[in-house]
Design a protein around this motif. Structure first.
Motif, PDB file in Angstrom:
ATOM      1  N   SER A   1       0.841  -1.196   0.000  1.00 46.34           N
ATOM      2  CA  SER A   1       0.000   0.000   0.000  1.00 46.34           C
ATOM      3  C   SER A   1       0.882   1.255   0.000  1.00 46.34           C
ATOM      4  N   VAL A   2       0.568   2.185  -0.905  1.00 47.92           N
ATOM      5  CA  VAL A   2       1.288   3.464  -0.980  1.00 47.92           C
ATOM      6  C   VAL A   2       0.244   4.583  -0.948  1.00 47.92           C
ATOM      7  N   ARG A   3       0.342   5.479   0.067  1.00 51.21           N
ATOM      8  CA  ARG A   3      -0.598   6.595   0.195  1.00 51.21           C
ATOM      9  C   ARG A   3       0.154   7.920   0.061  1.00 51.21           C
ATOM     10  N   LEU A   4      -0.410   8.809  -0.725  1.00 50.46           N
ATOM     11  CA  LEU A   4       0.135  10.154  -0.903  1.00 50.46           C
ATOM     12  C   LEU A   4      -0.647  11.102   0.006  1.00 50.46           C
ATOM     13  N   LEU A   5       0.059  11.789   0.926  1.00 52.56           N
ATOM     14  CA  LEU A   5      -0.570  12.660   1.904  1.00 52.56           C
ATOM     15  C   LEU A   5       0.021  14.059   1.816  1.00 52.56           C
ATOM     16  N   LYS A   6      -0.783  15.036   2.223  1.00 52.73           N
ATOM     17  CA  LYS A   6      -0.230  16.371   2.414  1.00 52.73           C
ATOM     18  C   LYS A   6       0.602  16.377   3.688  1.00 52.73           C
ATOM     19  N   THR A   7       1.360  17.421   3.900  1.00 58.43           N
ATOM     20  CA  THR A   7       2.251  17.463   5.064  1.00 58.43           C
ATOM     21  C   THR A   7       1.483  17.471   6.386  1.00 58.43           C
ATOM     22  N   ASP A   8       0.169  17.813   6.340  1.00 55.75           N
ATOM     23  CA  ASP A   8      -0.647  17.736   7.552  1.00 55.75           C
ATOM     24  C   ASP A   8      -1.367  16.397   7.656  1.00 55.75           C
ATOM     25  N   SER A   9      -0.931  15.414   6.828  1.00 54.76           N
ATOM     26  CA  SER A   9      -1.468  14.037   6.802  1.00 54.76           C
ATOM     27  C   SER A   9      -2.847  13.942   6.155  1.00 54.76           C
ATOM     28  N   THR A  10      -3.290  14.979   5.460  1.00 59.42           N
ATOM     29  CA  THR A  10      -4.540  14.891   4.711  1.00 59.42           C
ATOM     30  C   THR A  10      -4.346  13.972   3.508  1.00 59.42           C
ATOM     31  N   TYR A  11      -5.302  13.077   3.311  1.00 62.64           N
ATOM     32  CA  TYR A  11      -5.196  12.082   2.234  1.00 62.64           C
ATOM     33  C   TYR A  11      -5.352  12.752   0.867  1.00 62.64           C
ATOM     34  N   VAL A  12      -4.462  12.407  -0.071  1.00 60.64           N
ATOM     35  CA  VAL A  12      -4.531  12.919  -1.441  1.00 60.64           C
ATOM     36  C   VAL A  12      -4.897  11.803  -2.416  1.00 60.64           C
ATOM     37  N   SER A  13      -4.157  10.687  -2.370  1.00 62.04           N
ATOM     38  CA  SER A  13      -4.393   9.582  -3.295  1.00 62.04           C
ATOM     39  C   SER A  13      -3.745   8.321  -2.731  1.00 62.04           C
ATOM     40  N   GLY A  14      -4.117   7.180  -3.293  1.00 63.43           N
ATOM     41  CA  GLY A  14      -3.548   5.923  -2.834  1.00 63.43           C
ATOM     42  C   GLY A  14      -3.558   4.863  -3.912  1.00 63.43           C
ATOM     43  N   MET A  15      -2.690   3.852  -3.768  1.00 66.89           N
ATOM     44  CA  MET A  15      -2.604   2.753  -4.732  1.00 66.89           C
ATOM     45  C   MET A  15      -1.800   1.627  -4.104  1.00 66.89           C
ATOM     46  N   THR A  16      -1.646   0.528  -4.853  1.00 62.13           N
ATOM     47  CA  THR A  16      -0.740  -0.541  -4.448  1.00 62.13           C
ATOM     48  C   THR A  16       0.350  -0.691  -5.493  1.00 62.13           C
TER      49      THR A  16
END
Length: 760
Positions: free
Chosen positions: A38-53
């Motif tokens: 699992s790979v999650r892309l987050l903003k620096t405040d940990s807000t979710y942007v996108s995700g994939m495997t």
């Protein structure tokens, strides 16, 4: 107008409209790729942007990312999570390789709180929970416990099927045989991939299951297991020993099976229409004996690193079925009337040495090559005698068979998750048979098939994807002294997949292909069955052509998983039994001019009611119409149920199947009786003990077989000892030494290939 545009460009920073990519790959400490992490892309405040495997090679890519600072969060079962900062500044970013460290926690200790079914573009990831792993002893047990909608698992006989045919099984991306999955240790399984829309290297499958296992590098284990039936002699005993060091492992498998019990009881009613008269015959079994045994041994040597996997296997299989016999009471009426006994005896034996070499190679730029070559030799003997008063017949057949097969697959991951795969296969069989007895002959048959398939997968946004797989098939078979049959045919597979929501999918599939006749039909040998019947091969059978269309919906609703499907299959030049009269005897042979139209409807539902209680329900409707060769149809409505309950170290399973009507490949109508059973198991540390029973309150469960032709028909009621009030006990123990090592793949195929045309 130009002034307004200049003002807009001045007011909005470049990062607001400049879009870039973030890509990279994930490996473990042994430099091996970590697929499906699992790979999650987050903003620096940990807000979710996108995700994939990550893909099968451990790569990931985020597209259309604005310039800014981000966090990348990596996680996968069995490894410590990791978070790293990434900054995008008006350019694409290639992240340095990320290495995840093992957390040394076995999957069996992980409790999955959310849904264990995770829908991906071309597959479903199924994450086994603690209960499902603990209470499974084999790969088939675990698949049975997972209750995947639309998948039918027979854990005792080792078969897995779905709408349209058998499911192909893989372990870590390599195709596996029965023994391989049977000896797979569930504690070593990280997750299961179910490819309901097979793609890439799986493109030629009806459906695919891939077990992804944990890997360990140093140590070994010795595993013993034995299964014994209650009430009759039926045993299966196996031993596995493995030693692993660094990237190389050595595994030795050995096993023995045996059967010795009263066999099938038949009540067979036949009607023969000869040229000048008709005959009715009723056959009732007075005595029947089944006796056989087999042994196998296999050595596997494998070596793995980041760039490639190499495997070599050498195996030897022996089987023996001595002194199997049946004594029947015959009653004739019609053209002549009499009563008498008959005695039928068969013996079969065979040996099969085999060697296989396998390689998987990771190439630059998200490419791979997979290659496999195997060769085997079979030495088979078959003996048949039949006696009925003054009439007697005998056949003794010796066969040598040679097999060579090669597979080569290439794949590449393209931009935007599109992919291209090329699959090439060729196999060649040569059979030399010598028939002795009443109808002596020599048969020299060779068969070959070459298949080339190219598959392209295209995504249209996140909700729609299309797969196009054209191919070519070349089938050739020739019997010495007869003309060769040569067919060059196109193949094609189309899939359109629509995902209206995250946990829902609708797919439409279309397939066009061809099949070769069974090799044991392709001969001009002749054998007497009894005083009224002769069996004869046909070397000029045509290859069959078929087409399939289906629509399948899959969805998740909280604790419920649902699949609903409709499937149409049409085919022509199907190989079926053929009957004709010659010299006042019925000749049983084969023909290839039948057309089939079949419609199937399936509804499958599984539910995790509580952490301890799981339920699976299946309903099936089937209709088939046969024409040209003969005209007939068949319809059937059936259902199945499975209930599993887990409590501490114990598990309990109750299952049942309704009556079922179907037709086999020779268009014999088969009527299955209703069946039911239960089993309980105890699992603790290295021990697993299981006891079960099937049809515990049924004494006379009958199977029914029907053939209805103009010149011959029969109805046979069959009572088999193996389907009446049966029970079994199974005990398994595994001893690990050094560090724990993954259960190796016992892919010893105990079957021995043969082209002998057999009477029984």
């Amino acid at each position: 107008m130009n002034l307004k545009l200049l003002l807009l460009l001045t007011l909005f920073p470049a990062g607001a409209y400049s879009q870039h990519r973030i890509e990279g790959n994930v490996i473990d400490k042994e430099q091996k790729a970590l697929p499906y992490a699992s790979v999650r892309l987050l903003k620096t405040d940990s807000t979710y942007v996108s995700g994939m495997t990550t893909d099968s090679l451990g790569y990931y890519r985020f597209a259309n990312i604005a310039s800014n600072g981000y966090l990348l969060a990596f996680s996968t079962i069995g490894y410590k999570p990791q978070v790293i900062p990434v900054t995008v500044r008006n350019a694409d970013v290639t992240v340095p390789t990320v290495t995840l460290e093992s957390d040394d926690v076995m999957l069996g200790e992980i409790v999955v709180k959310g849904s264990s079914f995770i829908r991906k573009d071309d597959r479903v990831l199924v994450i086994p929970d603690k209960q499902q792993i603990k209470h499974a002893g084999t790969g088939y047990d675990l698949l049975y416990n997972l209750m995947i909608p639309g998948i039918d698992v027979d854990r005792i006989r080792g078969t897995v099927s779905t709408l349209g045919g058998d499911v192909t099984l893989y372990i870590d991306g390599r195709q596996a045989e029965y023994r391989e999955v049977q000896s797979l240790r569930p504690q070593d399984i990280k997750q299961v991939e179910y490819y309901d829309v097979p793609t890439g290297k799986y493109a030629n499958d009806v459906a695919s299951i891939n077990y992804i296992t944990k890997r360990y590098k140093t140590g070994g284990y010795i595993s013993l297991d034995g299964k014994q039936s209650i009430g009759y002699l039926n045993g299966d005993y196996n031993i596995v020993a493995k030693l692993a060091h660094n990237n190389t492992s050595y595994t030795l498998f050995a096993g023995h099976t045996m059967n010795d019990y009263d066999g099938t009881r038949n009540d067979n009613r036949e009607h023969f229409v000869f040229t000048d008269y008709e005959v009715d015959r009723r056959s009732s079994t007075l005595e029947n004996r089944v006796k056989n045994n087999s042994q196998y041994v296999q050595l596997n040597v494998s070596n793995q690193n980041k760039k490639r996997t190499l495997l070599g296997k050498v195996s030897f299989v022996r089987s023996d079925a001595p002194d199997n016999y049946s004594r029947d009471w015959l009653e004739y009426s019609g053209g002549y009337t009499m009563s008498r006994e008959s005695y039928k005896r068969t013996e079969q034996s065979g040996i099969n040495p085999k060697i296989e070499l396998y390689g998987y190679f990771n190439l630059p730029k998200k490419q791979y090559i997979e290659a496999k070559v195997s060769g085997s030799y079979s030495d088979n003997d078959y003996y048949y005698t039949y006696d009925e008063n003054e009439y007697s017949t005998m056949t003794n057949t010796e066969e040598s068979m040679y097999m060579l097969r090669g597979d080569l697959n290439y794949g590449i991951q393209l931009k935007h998750h599109n992919s291209l795969a090329i699959l090439a296969t060729h196999y060649h069989n040569t059979s030399l048979s010598h028939y002795r007895g009443d109808n002596p002959s020599r048969q020299h048959l060779w068969t070959g098939q070459s298949l080339l398939l190219v598959e392209y997968s295209q995504n249209f946004g996140k909700k729609l994807s299309f797969k196009f797989a054209p191919g070519l098939s070349s089938l050739v078979y020739k019997l010495h002294g007869s003309e060769a049959v040569n067919q060059f045919s196109p193949r094609i597979r189309l899939s359109l997949i629509y995902r209206p929501a995250n946990k829902h999918q609708i797919r439409f599939n279309g397939i066009v292909g061809n099949n070769m006749p069974v090799i044991s039909y392709l001969n001009n040998a002749e054998q007497n069955i009894d005083s009224l019947q002769v069996k004869r091969g046909n070397p000029q059978l045509e290859t069959s052509r078929f087409g399939i269309l289906n629509a399948i919906y899959s969805g998740q609703f909280g604790r419920f998983n649902l699949q609903a499907a409709v499937n149409y299959e049409g085919g022509n030049h199907l190989t079926t039994q053929d009957f004709y009269i010659e010299n006042n005897k019925l000749v049983k042979s084969y023909r290839s001019d039948v057309t089939l139209h079949a419609l199937t409807g399936v509804l499958s539902l599984s539910c995790k009611i509580t952490d301890n209680l799981r339920v699976k329900l299946d309903g099936n409707y089937f209709y088939a119409n046969m024409s040209k060769g003969f005209n007939d149809d068949l319809s059937s409505l059936s259902g199945k149920a499975q209930i599993d309950y887990y409590w501490k170290d114990f598990s309990f399973s109750l299952y049942g199947k309704s009556k079922l009507k179907e037709t086999d490949r020779e268009l014999i109508y088969v009527y299955h009786p209703a069946s039911y059973g239960l089993f309980a198991s105890w699992s603790h540390k290295g021990w697993r003990i299981e006891a079960g029973t099937e049809n515990p309150f049924t004494k006379h469960s009958k199977w029914k077989y029907v053939v209805n032709r103009d010149i011959y028909n029969y109805t046979n009621y069959e009572i088999s000892r193996t389907y009446q009030q049966t029970g079994y006990v199974k005990v398994a123990y595994t001893f690990d030494f050094g560090r724990k090592t993954s259960r190796d793949k016992n892919d010893v195929d105990r079957s021995i290939n043969s082209a002998i045309m057999k009477v029984n």
